[in-house]
Design an enzyme around this catalytic site. Sequence first.
Site, short mmCIF file in Angstrom:
data_model
loop_
_atom_site.label_atom_id
_atom_site.label_comp_id
_atom_site.label_asym_id
_atom_site.label_seq_id
_atom_site.Cartn_x
_atom_site.Cartn_y
_atom_site.Cartn_z
N PRO A 66 -16.99 -72.62 -49.17
CA PRO A 66 -16.63 -73.70 -50.08
C PRO A 66 -16.66 -75.04 -49.34
CG PRO A 66 -14.72 -72.32 -49.58
CD PRO A 66 -15.87 -71.71 -48.90
N CYS A 67 -17.32 -76.03 -49.94
CA CYS A 67 -17.40 -77.36 -49.34
C CYS A 67 -16.90 -78.37 -50.37
CB CYS A 67 -18.84 -77.68 -48.94
SG CYS A 67 -19.47 -76.60 -47.67
N GLN A 68 -15.58 -78.42 -50.54
CA GLN A 68 -15.04 -79.30 -51.58
C GLN A 68 -15.24 -80.77 -51.25
OE1 GLN A 68 -12.07 -77.00 -50.76
NE2 GLN A 68 -12.13 -75.68 -52.56
#
Length: 845
Positions: free
Chosen positions: A470-472
């Site tokens: 995940p790369c928020q």
Amino acid sequence: MAPKRKRASAKDGDTNFAPKPRKSSPKRAKTVKEEPVPVVEEEDSTIARFLDEPIPELEAKTTWPDRYKPIEVKKPKPPAKRKKKTDDDDEEEEIIRARCHFRRAIVDECQTYELNDDAYVEAGEGKAPFICKIVEMFEGADGKLYFTAQWFYRASDTVIGMHSALINEKRVFFSKDRNTNELGTLLKRLKILMIPLNENTETIDATKSCDYFCDMNYLLPYSTFEALQQDNKMAISESSTISSDTEVNERAAVISGDEEASQATGSKREATMLDLYCGCGAMSTGLCMGAQLAGLNLVTKWAVDMNPHACKSLEHNHPETQVRNMSAEDFLLLLKEWLKLCIHFSLRTCPNSEEYNNLYGMSNVEDNEDESKESDNEDEGKESDNEDNGEVFTVEKIVGISFGDPKKIKERGLYLKVRWQGYKPSDDTWEPIEGLSNCREKIKEFVKRGYKAGILPLQGGVDVICGGPPCQGISGHNRFRNSEEPLDDEKNKQLLVYMNIVEFLKPKYVLMENVVDMLKFAKGYLARYAVGRLIQMNYQSRMGMMAAGAYGLAQFRMRFFLCGALSSETLPQFPLPTHDVVVRGNVPVEFEGNTVAYNVGHTVKLEDKLLLKDVISDLPAIANSEVRDEIPYDKNPETPFQQFIRLRKDEKLGSSKNSKSKKPVLYDHHPLNLNKDDYQRVCSVPKRKGANFRDFPGVVVGPGNVVHMDESRSVYLESGKSLVPYYAVNFVDGTSTKPFGRLWWDETVPTVVTRAEPHNQVIIHPQQDRVLSIRENARLQGFPDDYKLFGPTKQKYIQVGNAVAVPVAKALGYALAMAFQGLTVGDEGDYPLFTLPQGFAHMKP
Ligand code: SAH
């Protein structure tokens, strides 16, 4: 006659741009927009001439026939009939005709060049010269002297771009791009070593005496890095992936479904997979399904996720998987500790001491097996006793291992789970390994057992790593995105963790998924980094974007996929769509060419795209208040999709012995229970296509499609609140039609997301006053109906919304399994795309 020296240039600063002095384009590639390059005359003249006799005419004409064809005089087409310019037109570019070909040339009376020599070519003042292989030298019919360059790319010229510092500066990548230039642009002969791609970077040492070395091709379509084909390599005697004819036949038999042949050759090949950031496991589920269809028994042996509910879902649906509910960072530390333990107990040899030293510091168990053996004996009898307030506890055995802080005492480290003598499993406790220093034998037993059972992956034991870090930090919703240095953003750190795990385990294949923002944000900084890391680790790599709907769903959902394969493996091809949803070549933006699709104007007959009706029309009607986890079906399936999605695992595998007797129930067909206000709002949305909050009394649509409230017509709910909430009127400055939008039967959903609130998305059922249920969302994502989810309602929606659409993963699993078995599909083996078998979407293994 000495030709004038010409200088060629390419658009610089564009990292996705080939270093091409003159225009050329790869076949079928649509990745770059190219402009004709100006050729500038220089005042000083360079003397360039050919040496020796020309190549005999017959030989030259056979090798380069196009150069000797008579020039056709084309009649200009009337403008109306002229077709739109496409990349393929490049092939029609005028071919410079030759008088004769040569093998040797001299430039500036000092530097000689032979056919197949590598050389620098002028790139323009202040610019690093281009690098090429000379593949042809000839005198043109126009009297000028030419050579044909086949280009090498520096890392900075490839998709890696701004991350070129990751790559050895002597490393260049050979392309298939060629074009013709005047002989005088040659600057210097180079020595480029063509070597096999080897996961062992020690090869670099062997390359010190060269200007550059090259172990991979770089092909623009799908930003592909592929190990050099055998004919490119010099003096390489590497064993091929496919070892013998028998093996090829065996694999082919499995793939072709030739049962007799495949029975004769034994059972399916096996492969192991680690699912990182697994969520409820959609990605690995789909990959395994697809792999089965290609004759590979791919098994998700390990899975990791921080979310306990997601882990529970995965565990339930995949009893074969060891699920670890922990952060990926801790998982990597655990893997390092586990390796140290395995080395310590002589189960593994340490490949090299540097690697051992790099392992995260742990000296809890003494380092020398022999020395500690002596102390074992001394300690005998005393081993494994722990004292607590006078009471003595004896360790019966060790039953688990973890890294982190399982006791929540703010002491992070390696913990072992202890079964105490005379106590039940429910009394097991996590103990820091330091406190168990007198339990060496028990630890050894545990490690031996665990090693045998493969409770944790080790290098060499993992065939595939899948998952999407995940790369928020790149999400469009995040107003504080760091676009200068995206990797400094804590929210994007998981990409580093993911790549570090890949580096540690060195799986044969890597398949990473992410949002398309990864390509768009900060000029594709993170996607480019990911490719850079793979190439640095000597993986082959390919990246593409796939729309879920194109594989048989009523949802568009475009996602980014990056595939890596070790040098010994075949790099998978991307599976072309089966359903008519997306085409390539519509939007001329960077990376648009990486879309996995047919080109605009294709004539391939695809299946029609699916609509909401096809996917959910057979599901029982439920109310907003529905809370039951399981309810009976009340209708038969009405479409092929519904028939397929209802199939249970055992039916899919063809062993439906018990299934007939058990009446199937429907899991998770319950919606987010809206509060009374929202429920009343939903009831006020008319049951017709396109209805939303704009249909409420008091909402007026003004100029520019902007809404405002006519307060005099306001209606109030029982609670006293306004029927029309202020956020709906203000959403996207009053221009949105999404708040309280009702879906219709003939529509597709853009993207299933993690939340189910109807406030800013179209998620209300066409004919029932509620939002789509978890099961309806799950169907839109292609989860089989028997995939049961765990956790509170909102958590179930999150698991479904986060998932990689199962049919996309299934198509990729098929592609992966084909490559795993050394098989590429289609006539052009090296082309990055392939066609899935007919009827793939509903195919059973
Ligand atoms: N690939 C999954 C979906 C994954 S969504 C599927 O197809 O079903 C991303 C997941 O990453 C979420 O489940 C979230 O809980 C998990 N996650 C986020 N940060 C994490 C971390 N640091 N370590 C482990 N898991 C993490």
